[in-house]
Design an enzyme around this catalytic site. Structure first.
Site, PDB file in Angstrom:
ATOM      1  N   TYR A  54      29.533  60.113  50.169  1.00 46.48           N
ATOM      2  CA  TYR A  54      30.749  60.700  49.579  1.00 46.48           C
ATOM      3  C   TYR A  54      31.294  61.834  50.445  1.00 46.48           C
ATOM      4  CZ  TYR A  54      30.594  57.685  45.571  1.00 46.48           C
ATOM      5  OH  TYR A  54      30.631  56.553  44.773  1.00 46.48           O
ATOM      6  N   ARG A  57      33.585  60.023  52.662  1.00 50.53           N
ATOM      7  CA  ARG A  57      34.796  59.626  51.946  1.00 50.53           C
ATOM      8  C   ARG A  57      35.704  60.840  51.731  1.00 50.53           C
ATOM      9  NH1 ARG A  57      32.351  56.324  53.072  1.00 50.53           N
ATOM     10  NH2 ARG A  57      34.077  56.281  54.545  1.00 50.53           N
ATOM     11  N   GLN A  87      41.619  53.419  39.058  1.00 54.85           N
ATOM     12  CA  GLN A  87      40.192  53.284  39.334  1.00 54.85           C
ATOM     13  C   GLN A  87      39.854  54.044  40.620  1.00 54.85           C
ATOM     14  OE1 GLN A  87      38.687  49.023  38.599  1.00 54.85           O
ATOM     15  NE2 GLN A  87      40.899  48.776  38.721  1.00 54.85           N
ATOM     16  N   ASN A  88      40.884  54.507  41.299  1.00 53.23           N
ATOM     17  CA  ASN A  88      40.686  55.168  42.589  1.00 53.23           C
ATOM     18  C   ASN A  88      40.248  56.619  42.387  1.00 53.23           C
ATOM     19  OD1 ASN A  88      41.623  52.754  43.572  1.00 53.23           O
ATOM     20  ND2 ASN A  88      43.718  53.509  43.944  1.00 53.23           N
ATOM     21  N   VAL A  89      39.431  57.071  43.343  1.00 56.28           N
ATOM     22  CA  VAL A  89      38.917  58.447  43.228  1.00 56.28           C
ATOM     23  C   VAL A  89      39.661  59.368  44.198  1.00 56.28           C
ATOM     24  CG1 VAL A  89      36.652  57.734  42.384  1.00 56.28           C
ATOM     25  CG2 VAL A  89      37.004  57.919  44.858  1.00 56.28           C
ATOM     26  N   ASP A  90      40.650  58.774  44.915  1.00 54.68           N
ATOM     27  CA  ASP A  90      41.453  59.617  45.809  1.00 54.68           C
ATOM     28  C   ASP A  90      42.528  60.339  44.983  1.00 54.68           C
ATOM     29  OD1 ASP A  90      42.839  56.505  46.711  1.00 54.68           O
ATOM     30  OD2 ASP A  90      44.007  58.061  45.698  1.00 54.68           O
ATOM     31  N   HIS A 105      37.361  56.415  37.145  1.00 57.01           N
ATOM     32  CA  HIS A 105      36.089  56.443  37.882  1.00 57.01           C
ATOM     33  C   HIS A 105      35.840  57.774  38.568  1.00 57.01           C
ATOM     34  CE1 HIS A 105      36.320  51.770  38.047  1.00 57.01           C
ATOM     35  NE2 HIS A 105      35.990  52.238  36.844  1.00 57.01           N
ATOM     36  N   GLY A 170      46.995  46.326  42.997  1.00 58.49           N
ATOM     37  CA  GLY A 170      45.933  46.528  43.996  1.00 58.49           C
ATOM     38  C   GLY A 170      44.539  46.597  43.426  1.00 58.49           C
ATOM     39  N   THR A 171      44.253  45.717  42.462  1.00 65.15           N
ATOM     40  CA  THR A 171      42.896  45.678  41.928  1.00 65.15           C
ATOM     41  C   THR A 171      42.452  44.227  41.746  1.00 65.15           C
ATOM     42  OG1 THR A 171      41.445  46.247  40.056  1.00 65.15           O
ATOM     43  CG2 THR A 171      43.802  45.967  39.562  1.00 65.15           C
TER      44      THR A 171
HETATM   45  N1  APR Z   1      48.239  45.798  48.959  1.00 66.14           N
HETATM   46  C1  APR Z   1      47.995  45.305  47.725  1.00 66.14           C
HETATM   47  N2  APR Z   1      46.778  44.842  47.332  1.00 66.14           N
HETATM   48  C2  APR Z   1      45.795  44.891  48.254  1.00 66.14           C
HETATM   49  C3  APR Z   1      45.968  45.389  49.571  1.00 66.14           C
HETATM   50  C4  APR Z   1      47.268  45.859  49.907  1.00 66.14           C
HETATM   51  N3  APR Z   1      47.538  46.364  51.125  1.00 66.14           N
HETATM   52  N4  APR Z   1      44.774  45.287  50.230  1.00 66.14           N
HETATM   53  C5  APR Z   1      43.890  44.765  49.360  1.00 66.14           C
HETATM   54  N5  APR Z   1      44.503  44.519  48.184  1.00 66.14           N
HETATM   55  C6  APR Z   1      43.915  44.010  46.940  1.00 66.14           C
HETATM   56  C7  APR Z   1      42.819  42.957  47.111  1.00 66.14           C
HETATM   57  O1  APR Z   1      43.389  41.659  47.143  1.00 66.14           O
HETATM   58  C8  APR Z   1      42.020  43.186  45.826  1.00 66.14           C
HETATM   59  O2  APR Z   1      42.542  42.416  44.748  1.00 66.14           O
HETATM   60  O3  APR Z   1      43.300  45.111  46.323  1.00 66.14           O
HETATM   61  C9  APR Z   1      42.232  44.664  45.503  1.00 66.14           C
HETATM   62  C10 APR Z   1      41.014  45.501  45.821  1.00 66.14           C
HETATM   63  O4  APR Z   1      39.981  45.081  44.971  1.00 66.14           O
HETATM   64  P1  APR Z   1      38.600  45.880  44.998  1.00 66.14           P
HETATM   65  O5  APR Z   1      38.198  46.130  46.407  1.00 66.14           O
HETATM   66  O6  APR Z   1      37.677  45.153  44.078  1.00 66.14           O
HETATM   67  O7  APR Z   1      39.005  47.310  44.388  1.00 66.14           O
HETATM   68  P2  APR Z   1      39.135  47.679  42.870  1.00 66.14           P
HETATM   69  O8  APR Z   1      39.662  46.528  42.060  1.00 66.14           O
HETATM   70  O9  APR Z   1      39.903  48.947  42.814  1.00 66.14           O
HETATM   71  O10 APR Z   1      37.591  47.967  42.488  1.00 66.14           O
HETATM   72  C11 APR Z   1      37.347  48.484  41.233  1.00 66.14           C
HETATM   73  O11 APR Z   1      35.027  48.713  41.800  1.00 66.14           O
HETATM   74  O12 APR Z   1      33.417  49.415  43.279  1.00 66.14           O
HETATM   75  C12 APR Z   1      34.070  49.744  42.110  1.00 66.14           C
HETATM   76  O13 APR Z   1      34.424  51.902  41.264  1.00 66.14           O
HETATM   77  C13 APR Z   1      34.818  51.024  42.272  1.00 66.14           C
HETATM   78  O14 APR Z   1      36.997  51.632  41.431  1.00 66.14           O
HETATM   79  C14 APR Z   1      36.271  50.606  42.092  1.00 66.14           C
HETATM   80  C15 APR Z   1      36.153  49.365  41.253  1.00 66.14           C
END
Ligand code: APR
Length: 229
Positions: A54, A57, A87-90, A105, A170-171
């Site tokens: 961290y 990060r 869900q982002n920590v930024d 988170h 973006g999740t």
């Molecule tokens: N623009 C839009 N979407 C994007 C981009 C981009 N430039 N780059 C990647 N993605 C999408 C991917 O297709 C994916 O669906 O962002 C998503 C990222 O998914 P994850 O990496 O699983 O992230 P997230 O969904 O935020 O994870 C949730 O998992 O590890 C834990 O606590 C952590 O908060 C996190 C949680």
């Protein structure tokens, strides 16, 4: 009365700012197994590794900027009552100007005691073994690790239940309970899902009208504004 918009944002929203997502690099987060560095077991097993992870990060967060998606989301406040549930920590949503952000988170720029369930406090520099809170206990990042409760879940679910429009951005929608938040949507709420590689939305038990925009967060937000909002 302004319509209420809830943004459900994930790591893909910060990708264009240069921050790694969690599942795009075959499950490794900056080369680490997420469960090693982002779980309560990982913390008990190797706190020094978790703190070092961290610290990296946190240092990186000082060097990155919000991207167009964050700014377009912040600008929505001119026309809507907006709540960002991330869900982002930024802190990129806040730095772009969003005024109501709920961090499911936790937050990278905050720390707390590793023992008492105390309030967190702003902490933007490294945390090392031996850094203690005023009661003499080791401090840790104020991050919700796998295996821990999500304290802001109820507040977030309430906001979703009141929303007229929900923008999922973006999740991968693979991590619960965050991924279940959209289930709290009113039947008449419009739901939008912006993602570079959208997750299979069949899994969503949604009766709501759902519009999927396959694009980057920035381009997808612009497309949403141009075509739908
Ligand atoms: N623009 C839009 N979407 C994007 C981009 C981009 N430039 N780059 C990647 N993605 C999408 C991917 O297709 C994916 O669906 O962002 C998503 C990222 O998914 P994850 O990496 O699983 O992230 P997230 O969904 O935020 O994870 C949730 O998992 O590890 C834990 O606590 C952590 O908060 C996190 C949680």
């Amino acid at each position: 009365m302004k319509e209420r918009v809830v943004i459900l944002s994930g790591a893909g929203t910060s990708a264009e700012s240069g921050l790694s997502t969690f599942r795009d690099a075959d499950g490794l987060w900056e080369g680490h197994d997420v469960m090693e560095v982002a779980s309560i077991e990982g913390w008990h097993q190797n706190p020094a590794l978790v703190l070092a992870f961290y610290n990296e990060r946190r240092r990186q967060l000082h060097d990155v900027e919000p991207n167009k998606a964050h700014y377009l989301i912040a600008k929505l406040e001119q026309d809507y009552k907006v709540t960002v549930v991330t869900q982002n920590v930024d802190d990129l949503h806040e730095r772009a100007g969003s005024n109501h952000v709920i961090h499911l988170h936790g937050e990278l720029f905050k720390a707390k005691s590793s023992l008492e369930p105390s309030d967190s406090f702003i902490h933007k520099s490294d945390i090392n073994i031996g850094d203690l809170c005023e009661n003499g206990n080791q401090i840790r990042p104020d991050i919700v690790w796998f295996g821990e409760q999500v304290p802001m879940l109820e507040v977030a679910a309430y906001e979703v239940s009141q929303a007229d429009k929900i923008i999922i951005i973006g999740t991968s929608m693979q991590v619960y309970p965050a991924a279940s938040l959209v289930d709290y949507a009113k039947p008449e709420a419009d739901v939008y899902y912006i993602d570079l590689k959208p997750a299979n939305t069949e899994q969503l038990i949604l009766s709501n009208p759902l519009i999927v925009i396959t694009n980057t967060a920035s381009q997808g937000m612009q497309q949403l504004l141009d075509e739908h909002l």
